[in-house]
Design an enzyme around this catalytic site. Sequence first.
Site, mmCIF file in Angstrom:
data_model
loop_
_atom_site.group_PDB
_atom_site.id
_atom_site.type_symbol
_atom_site.label_atom_id
_atom_site.label_comp_id
_atom_site.label_asym_id
_atom_site.label_seq_id
_atom_site.Cartn_x
_atom_site.Cartn_y
_atom_site.Cartn_z
ATOM 1 N N THR A 199 -33.712 -67.276 -26.196
ATOM 2 C CA THR A 199 -33.464 -68.775 -26.291
ATOM 3 C C THR A 199 -32.031 -68.895 -27.135
ATOM 4 O O THR A 199 -31.379 -69.823 -26.863
ATOM 5 C CB THR A 199 -34.368 -69.345 -27.382
ATOM 6 O OG1 THR A 199 -34.479 -68.658 -28.687
ATOM 7 C CG2 THR A 199 -36.042 -69.452 -26.902
ATOM 8 N N HIS A 221 -42.585 -58.721 -15.808
ATOM 9 C CA HIS A 221 -43.071 -59.727 -14.980
ATOM 10 C C HIS A 221 -41.723 -59.946 -13.853
ATOM 11 O O HIS A 221 -41.636 -61.202 -13.530
ATOM 12 C CB HIS A 221 -42.961 -61.168 -16.021
ATOM 13 C CG HIS A 221 -44.005 -61.119 -16.780
ATOM 14 N ND1 HIS A 221 -44.398 -61.893 -17.676
ATOM 15 C CD2 HIS A 221 -45.450 -60.592 -16.613
ATOM 16 C CE1 HIS A 221 -45.546 -61.731 -18.484
ATOM 17 N NE2 HIS A 221 -46.365 -61.165 -17.582
HETATM 18 P P1 NAD Z 1 -43.399 -67.997 -25.082
HETATM 19 O O1 NAD Z 1 -42.518 -69.069 -24.762
HETATM 20 O O2 NAD Z 1 -45.026 -68.121 -24.892
HETATM 21 O O3 NAD Z 1 -43.103 -67.702 -26.508
HETATM 22 C C1 NAD Z 1 -41.876 -67.708 -27.308
HETATM 23 C C2 NAD Z 1 -41.974 -67.051 -28.719
HETATM 24 O O4 NAD Z 1 -40.654 -66.982 -29.174
HETATM 25 C C3 NAD Z 1 -42.531 -68.407 -29.445
HETATM 26 O O5 NAD Z 1 -43.514 -67.972 -30.158
HETATM 27 C C4 NAD Z 1 -41.527 -68.680 -30.452
HETATM 28 O O6 NAD Z 1 -41.953 -69.272 -31.718
HETATM 29 C C5 NAD Z 1 -40.613 -67.555 -30.368
HETATM 30 N N1 NAD Z 1 -39.197 -67.789 -30.453
HETATM 31 C C6 NAD Z 1 -38.429 -69.071 -29.737
HETATM 32 N N2 NAD Z 1 -36.964 -68.717 -30.264
HETATM 33 C C7 NAD Z 1 -37.010 -67.593 -31.080
HETATM 34 C C8 NAD Z 1 -36.135 -66.935 -31.689
HETATM 35 N N3 NAD Z 1 -34.454 -67.252 -31.494
HETATM 36 N N4 NAD Z 1 -36.040 -65.773 -32.592
HETATM 37 C C9 NAD Z 1 -37.399 -65.428 -32.555
HETATM 38 N N5 NAD Z 1 -38.391 -66.061 -32.087
HETATM 39 C C10 NAD Z 1 -38.314 -66.946 -31.341
HETATM 40 O O7 NAD Z 1 -42.913 -66.574 -24.385
HETATM 41 P P2 NAD Z 1 -43.465 -65.463 -23.937
HETATM 42 O O8 NAD Z 1 -44.446 -64.912 -25.017
HETATM 43 O O9 NAD Z 1 -42.494 -64.585 -23.537
HETATM 44 O O10 NAD Z 1 -44.308 -65.801 -22.674
HETATM 45 C C11 NAD Z 1 -44.175 -66.710 -21.861
HETATM 46 C C12 NAD Z 1 -43.736 -66.308 -20.296
HETATM 47 O O11 NAD Z 1 -42.861 -67.016 -19.894
HETATM 48 C C13 NAD Z 1 -43.461 -64.844 -20.148
HETATM 49 O O12 NAD Z 1 -44.263 -64.237 -19.116
HETATM 50 C C14 NAD Z 1 -42.142 -64.974 -19.641
HETATM 51 O O13 NAD Z 1 -41.826 -64.011 -18.533
HETATM 52 C C15 NAD Z 1 -41.771 -65.960 -19.168
HETATM 53 N N6 NAD Z 1 -40.684 -66.926 -19.446
HETATM 54 C C16 NAD Z 1 -39.321 -66.094 -19.438
HETATM 55 C C17 NAD Z 1 -38.244 -66.566 -19.779
HETATM 56 C C18 NAD Z 1 -37.144 -65.645 -19.758
HETATM 57 O O14 NAD Z 1 -36.735 -64.878 -19.001
HETATM 58 N N7 NAD Z 1 -35.767 -66.040 -20.661
HETATM 59 C C19 NAD Z 1 -38.182 -67.868 -20.314
HETATM 60 C C20 NAD Z 1 -39.182 -68.826 -20.150
HETATM 61 C C21 NAD Z 1 -40.424 -68.161 -19.932
#
Ligand code: NAD
Length: 250
Positions: free
Chosen positions: A32, A124
């Site tokens: 993020t 993934h």
């Molecule tokens: P999720 O969105 O379910 O959870 C993300 C977690 O990260 C949340 O609990 C949030 O509180 C925390 N978070 C957000 N910003 C943060 C930061 N700066 N520091 C610390 N914590 C922070 O994500 P997930 O558990 O990875 O599962 C979601 C699915 O979505 C996965 O399968 C993934 O492949 C996919 N996904 C991937 C991307 C990517 O590749 N960047 C983006 C979105 C979703």
Amino acid sequence: MEIENMAKIEHLAEIMVKSKSTVVLTGAGISTESGIPDFRSPGTGLWEKIDPMKALSTDALYRNPERFYKEGFQLLMDVQGYEPNVGHKVVADLEEKGFIDAVITQNIDGLHTKAGSKIVLEVHGTVYTGHCERCGKIYNMADLDLKRKSGQVPPKCFCGGILRPDVVMFGDQLPGCFNDALQYVKESEILLVIGSSLTVYPVAALAGYTENLVIINKTPTPFDSKAKMVIRGSAGHILTSLRGKIFEKN
Ligand code: NAD
């Protein structure tokens, strides 16, 4: 930074310096800070705009390709082109110096590799490639994008087979590297989870295979009560501070 977090980071640095094997498991939260929204953060999470379970599912891909190649595929294209942030770089630095053995990531954005991490298990998949379901030929996602934009939905291979992204969708089997990930976790002394809600299975289940679970996340997860340590806050800040403490001790 809060005094409580500083004390935890100091302790985590101590145990990581002594650990014979530390494995990292990352989720969307580590990316993020690169500008890629996660699924579940309130206000910014993708979940609030679109239902990824529907848009990024094998059901959509095979039963409603028109919709998939309009919505789900675009979500994947939108994850391309970002740069690693300090959190990815710290993970790469700690691997290079021997404090991390492997990175297991749920992310599909390729940012760990771009930051310099060498052993990266993308359980993934990735948004950068696709393949033909008939002959297995590998394509760049840009090729699939060109084909769909020219009206070929679903995009086809030269052999006539259907092309699909190399991203694990809801409804897909996990790739073979998931077994390697499980092995890494079983053989590790510490599993450090960074930026994951630990709610997407079966990857979340990896957190159940360790005696020494450490979680760095902004919000609570279902595994917090099992964890030896939970550090609440932003991954970039916490990891920068952790790297400083580890390097001080060496
Ligand atoms: P999720 O969105 O379910 O959870 C993300 C977690 O990260 C949340 O609990 C949030 O509180 C925390 N978070 C957000 N910003 C943060 C930061 N700066 N520091 C610390 N914590 C922070 O994500 P997930 O558990 O990875 O599962 C979601 C699915 O979505 C996965 O399968 C993934 O492949 C996919 N996904 C991937 C991307 C990517 O590749 N960047 C983006 C979105 C979703």
